[in-house]
Motif scaffolding. Structure first.
Motif, PDB file in Angstrom:
ATOM      1  N   LYS A  93       0.829  -1.217   0.000  1.00  0.00           N
ATOM      2  CA  LYS A  93       0.000   0.000   0.000  1.00  0.00           C
ATOM      3  C   LYS A  93       0.863   1.267   0.000  1.00  0.00           C
ATOM      4  O   LYS A  93       0.672   2.167  -0.816  1.00  0.00           O
ATOM      5  N   SER A  94       1.826   1.320   0.955  1.00  0.00           N
ATOM      6  CA  SER A  94       2.652   2.533   1.061  1.00  0.00           C
ATOM      7  C   SER A  94       3.472   2.735  -0.197  1.00  0.00           C
ATOM      8  O   SER A  94       3.628   3.861  -0.674  1.00  0.00           O
ATOM      9  N   THR A  95       4.009   1.644  -0.738  1.00  0.00           N
ATOM     10  CA  THR A  95       4.807   1.747  -1.954  1.00  0.00           C
ATOM     11  C   THR A  95       3.970   2.347  -3.088  1.00  0.00           C
ATOM     12  O   THR A  95       4.414   3.259  -3.793  1.00  0.00           O
TER      13      THR A  95
ATOM     14  N   MET B 207      -2.233  10.292   2.106  1.00  0.00           N
ATOM     15  CA  MET B 207      -2.117  10.089   3.544  1.00  0.00           C
ATOM     16  C   MET B 207      -1.792   8.635   3.839  1.00  0.00           C
ATOM     17  O   MET B 207      -2.504   7.736   3.407  1.00  0.00           O
ATOM     18  N   ASP B 208      -0.704   8.408   4.579  1.00  0.00           N
ATOM     19  CA  ASP B 208      -0.282   7.050   4.907  1.00  0.00           C
ATOM     20  C   ASP B 208      -0.556   6.771   6.382  1.00  0.00           C
ATOM     21  O   ASP B 208       0.184   7.229   7.246  1.00  0.00           O
ATOM     22  N   GLU B 209      -1.606   6.034   6.648  1.00  0.00           N
ATOM     23  CA  GLU B 209      -2.030   5.701   8.012  1.00  0.00           C
ATOM     24  C   GLU B 209      -1.947   6.911   8.939  1.00  0.00           C
ATOM     25  O   GLU B 209      -1.312   6.858   9.991  1.00  0.00           O
ATOM     26  N   PRO B 210      -2.612   8.014   8.561  1.00  0.00           N
ATOM     27  CA  PRO B 210      -2.419   9.252   9.327  1.00  0.00           C
ATOM     28  C   PRO B 210      -2.937   9.152  10.758  1.00  0.00           C
ATOM     29  O   PRO B 210      -2.463   9.871  11.630  1.00  0.00           O
TER      30      PRO B 210
HETATM   31 MG   LIG Z   1       2.739   1.044   5.020  1.00  0.00          MG
END
Ligand SMILES: [Mg+2]
Ligand SMILES: Nc1ncnc2c1ncn2[C@@H]1O[C@H](COP(=O)(O)OP(=O)(O)O)[C@@H](O)[C@H]1O
Lengths: 257, 311
Positions: free
Chosen positions: B41-43, B160-163
């Motif tokens: 996901k983050s990638t 937004m990454d797991e904000p």
């Molecule tokens: Mg991640």
């Protein structure tokens, strides 16, 4: 005025008063050493010695700061990571050499005078500075770097606006260690004929003249203390943004939502 | 708005982090990327602002290949917020929020005005918070500032990454509401990463479920709950809790009978049906009085109406 600032003022005052008083301190030393005739070191002016001492320490520390922080910075960039282990080895080796040995080796090669002393002090000052820079940059939170990039800072903006300010307290601590140690070590440079506060000490030691040794040693000590306190005063405002170490009875500011 | 075509990225390991993935994100959509840890996901998110460069494939934003733009310029046009320590600890709240406007060389007056506007938008009193350092804020306040900073230069896209990953459930709930309100108000395109299915269902207008660098299923929250494509999706949305999660998608306002009344402590029309169900069970009643957001009586909710669904 903070406590550090008052200590600095006091230490500086003591240094100035002592430097001015020593030439007239014959009677006082006569009480301590009753059976001596040459009681006060008069070959050089003490103020000149202090300035010469500061000059060689300043020059060597400046060079060490430029090179030391430069290579440490390079070794933490993506393109320079590969030579970080080599750098750390070199620094450890340079620290293992006693300054006297460096002087003993350098003098026959370069000759007497300030140059071998400058080289020895420079090598000796590198390690704490480079280590401070490495540790300071390592202490920057990864999240801060990531966000700086993610918000659109260039690598240079990230370095100047985020990494260096966050590393500054640790970097300055390294510089402080380096300079303070070099003030002591620079006294040794007088063994190769450089004018520093080491001169009264060396001449005193070789002529069994304890008052000379005492005068040089007290001034070196006081000078080191003054410079150390100056760094402490300088680093005080740098940590303003840090969470205060919680002390008992002091409420923290962070409240619930 | 964002078109990703057959993008792949492999880091050192043998298995790609993102594997030949295509995804199309429409303007104004609230897209949630969800999947277990390590699913890529983050990638995928970081490819959109070029924090990660794909090995293969193409990404267009507003029809322009992002490789044709300077990464810094691209990023300044997209908001970016991450979990926890994302604030610069040596800068005040105002300096943090003003980061991107400063990079864009806005005038000081314009930045100051924008900072105050955003603090107010996120319910932080400007006079009180402008000059605080991050360590003087609670976790929830820090995250609000993080969101404000991402919004500062009024970007079209918010990444937004797991904000809200590090927050307690109550604070997280409040910030989720806040984000939904801002999204509805601004019409920005939001791409948010989470591993929390309830957060995904609550926030997303479009949910993308990922596993091992690929998309397993995507669609509206209702689609994933009603028509899971395979056993993996079915497990992920929670076999035994699907009913509750379906209820969580709707609000009391949509099911209440306006001309009825009931006795007891009234519930808000803004409550989700899941919370209403919980209230029915806890009070052992089959109808509840409902009030609107001004506290005026709005009708009653009947227990049996929870089952009715228009599909
Ligand atoms: Mg991640
Ligand atoms: N910078 C990186 N270097 C090496 N491997 C990485 C890097 N970023 C991510 N990975 C790997 O890629 C995979 C997907 O990671 P990520 O996208 O962070 O997953 P998620 O956000 O879904 O947890 C993981 O196996 C992770 O270890």
């Amino acid at each position: 005025m903070s406590r550090v600032q008052s200590a600095l003022a006091l230490s500086l005052l003591a240094l100035i008063v002592l430097t001015g008083w020593l030439p007239h301190a014959g009677p006082a030393f006569a009480l301590l050493f009753p059976d001596r005739d040459r009681l006060i070191y008069r070959q050089d002016d003490f103020a000149d010695l202090i300035l010469a001492h500061l000059a060689i320490v300043g020059a060597s520390s400046l060079l060490a700061a430029l090179l030391g922080s430069g290579v440490a910075l390079a070794a933490t960039r993506r393109w320079g990571l590969a030579f970080r282990p080599l750098l750390e080895t070199l620094l450890a080796v340079s620290q293992a050499l006693p300054p006297v040995a460096v002087l003993a080796v350098a003098t026959p090669l370069i000759g007497f005078g300030p140059l071998p002393a400058l080289i020895a002090l420079f090598l000796y000052g590198l390690l704490p500075i480079a280590q401070g820079m490495l540790a300071g940059l390592d202490s920057v939170p990864e999240g801060a770097r990531e966000v700086a990039r993610g918000l659109g800072m260039t690598p240079a903006q990230t370095l100047w606006q985020v990494e260096l300010p966050l590393a500054a307290p640790v970097v300055l601590a390294g510089l402080r260690t380096s300079v303070t140690i070099n003030i002591g070590t620079a006294a040794l440079a007088s063994t190769v004929g450089v004018k520093t506060l080491g001169l009264p000490i060396i001449i005193g030691l070789s002529g069994f003249n304890t008052p000379y040794v005492l005068q040089g040693a007290v001034l070196v000590g006081l000078l080191a203390l003054t410079v150390d306190l100056a760094f402490a005063a300088l680093s005080e405002p740098l940590g303003r943004w840090r969470a205060p170490q919680p002390s008992p009875g002091e409420p923290t500011l962070a409240g619930a939502d | 708005m964002i078109e990703m075509t057959q993008v792949s990225k492999t880091f050192g390991g043998a298995r790609p982090a993102v594997d030949d993935l295509s995804l199309s994100i429409a303007a104004g959509e609230f897209v949630v990327l969800i999947g277990s840890s390590g699913s890529g996901k983050s990638t995928l998110l970081r490819m959109i602002n070029r924090l990660v460069e794909p090995d293969r494939g193409e990404i267009l934003v507003n029809g322009v290949d992002i490789r044709r733009q300077r990464p810094e310029d691209l990023r300044r046009r997209m908001g970016y917020a991450i979990q926890s320590i994302g604030l610069f600890p040596h800068w005040t709240v105002a300096q943090n929020i003003g980061t991107v406007p400063r990079l864009l060389k806005w005038t000081k007056a314009r930045i100051d005005a924008r900072v105050d506007e955003l603090l107010a938008l996120l319910h932080l009193d400007p006079a009180e918070f402008r000059h605080r350092y991050p360590h003087q804020l609670s976790g929830g306040q820090q995250q609000r500032v993080g969101v404000a900073r991402a919004l500062a230069a009024d970007p079209d896209v918010l990444l937004m990454d797991e904000p809200f990953g590090a927050l307690d459930p109550v604070t997280r709930g409040a910030l989720q509401e806040e984000l939904l309100r801002i999204h509805a108000l601004s019409g920005k395109t939001v791409v948010l990463v989470t591993h929390d299915i309830d957060e995904a269902l609550q926030l997303g207008s479009h949910i993308v479920l990922m596993n091992q660098g690929r998309i397993v299923q995507q669609g509206r929250p209702l689609d994933l709950l009603r028509r899971p494509a395979n056993a993996f999706v079915h497990d992920f949305v929670g076999r035994t809790e699907i009913g509750l999660r379906l209820l969580a998608l709707d609000r009391v306002a949509g099911r209440l009978r306006p001309n009825e009344a009931a006795v007891g402590e009234p519930i808000s029309a803004d409550l989700s049906l899941r919370e209403a169900l919980s209230t029915f069970v806890a009070r052992r009643v089959d109808r509840l009085p409902v009030v609107d957001d001004q506290g005026r009586p709005a009708g009653a909710l009947f227990f049996s109406d929870l089952l009715e669904r228009q599909l």
